[in-house]
Motif scaffolding. Structure first.
Motif, short mmCIF file in Angstrom:
data_model
loop_
_atom_site.label_atom_id
_atom_site.label_comp_id
_atom_site.label_asym_id
_atom_site.label_seq_id
_atom_site.Cartn_x
_atom_site.Cartn_y
_atom_site.Cartn_z
N VAL A 1 0.83 -1.20 0.00
CA VAL A 1 0.00 0.00 0.00
C VAL A 1 0.87 1.26 0.00
N ALA A 2 1.92 1.26 0.81
CA ALA A 2 2.82 2.42 0.86
C ALA A 2 3.46 2.66 -0.51
N ARG B 1 0.80 4.20 -2.76
CA ARG B 1 0.55 5.59 -2.37
C ARG B 1 1.67 6.49 -2.85
N HIS C 1 1.00 7.09 -6.50
CA HIS C 1 -0.13 8.01 -6.66
C HIS C 1 0.28 9.46 -6.37
N GLU C 2 1.14 9.64 -5.42
CA GLU C 2 1.55 11.00 -5.04
C GLU C 2 2.24 11.70 -6.20
N GLY D 1 -3.62 10.75 -6.08
CA GLY D 1 -3.78 10.57 -4.64
C GLY D 1 -4.98 11.30 -4.06
N LEU E 1 -9.73 8.54 -5.80
CA LEU E 1 -9.49 7.18 -5.32
C LEU E 1 -10.80 6.49 -4.95
N LEU F 1 -5.30 3.02 1.35
CA LEU F 1 -4.82 3.72 0.15
C LEU F 1 -5.15 5.20 0.16
N GLY F 2 -6.05 5.63 1.07
CA GLY F 2 -6.35 7.05 1.17
C GLY F 2 -7.78 7.43 0.90
#
Length: 285
Positions: A109-110, A113, A116-117, A132, A137, A179-180
């Protein structure tokens, strides 16, 4: 027959999981430690079933209807240049978060992410997007969860109860939050409401229609496999909500779908399941 089954199963697994598939599978299932989801959880049943092949393609078509999501995919994912690599990365992520240890799931997941960032840009219409963004999402998650659920309901080896499908939505919410996604739906009713909330934002951009043509008419598969992929694609389209098919201008022929398309999808998923489950555990897990 056993040899054919083994060769077919290995060929499908190699396409979906990539060259590192066997090693990843051994690590995911063989590493001791606590998991996000125990063996009794519905997410394991749904994500380990051959219906995911149809649900996954249907999810891509549905997700493409959000202009910002499609712009991010078109501009940054390289799905046309490396479609199998993208599929393999996605299937590995699903496997790790569904079946792997909690620490491996958190690491996966990290990593996502972090990707995505970095995915940011501006659409042709001048709209800014960021992969992100929790709202974006949320759409990707809802479209994926709904597609996987409905594919399993229609093509799964064992249909789950209404309560179990609610639990499946709740299971996927745990991954979505990591995931946010903010406050993802936790039952099927909330999932339907979430999808409806996004309807005013959805449309088929030129990129979305180009993606549909690529996925449905010009897939990156050998000619010998095209008839089987055609069955997969037809069932993925049939699985879409009627409004999504209308937006993408994909025709609906109810009689043909009922008499030919769905039965062919059931036969295809049965064949994949037969090839990939020579033992007690699915090779898609």
């Amino acid at each position: 027959m056993s040899d054919l089954r083994d060769r077919l199963g290995k060929a499908v697994f190699r396409r979906v999981a990539g060259p590192d598939g066997p090693a990843n599978r051994a690590r995911i299932h063989g590493t001791p430690g606590p998991r996000w989801f125990g063996p009794e959880r519905p997410i394991r049943t749904v994500h380990g079933d051959a219906s995911m092949f149809i649900g996954g393609l249907s999810a891509l078509l549905l997700q493409s209807l959000h202009p910002l999501a499609m712009a991010a995919v078109s501009g940054h994912s390289g799905f046309r240049g490396d479609p199998w690599g993208r599929l393999q990365r996605t299937s590995t992520f699903l496997a790790v978060t569904t079946y792997g240890t909690a620490s491996d799931a958190e690491e996966a997941v990290a990593r996502v992410r972090g990707i995505h960032e970095r995915v940011r840009g501006t659409t042709a219409d001048g709209l800014r997007y960021h992969a992100g963004d929790p709202h974006l999402l949320g759409w990707v998650h809802a479209a994926e969860t709904d597609s996987f659920l409905r594919a399993h309901e229609r093509y799964g080896a064992r249909t789950l109860s209404a309560a179990e499908y609610d639990d499946y939505v709740a299971d996927t919410a745990r991954v979505a939050e990591a995931l946010g996604v903010i406050d993802p739906p936790r039952d099927r009713e909330a999932l339907a409401g979430c999808l409806a909330m996004y309807l005013p934002e959805l449309r088929a951009t030129p990129d979305a229609r180009a993606a549909a043509r690529f996925l449905l008419l010009h897939p990156p598969v050998p000619l010998a496999v095209r008839p089987f992929y055609g069955v997969l694609a037809a069932n993925a389209v049939a699985l879409l909500p009627p409004w999504a098919r209308s937006v993408l201008r994909l025709p609906r022929i109810p009689v043909v779908e009922g008499l030919a398309i769905q039965p062919s999808g059931l036969l295809l998923t049965h064949t994949i399941r037969w090839a990939m489950t020579p033992g007690s555990r699915s090779r898609t897990e």
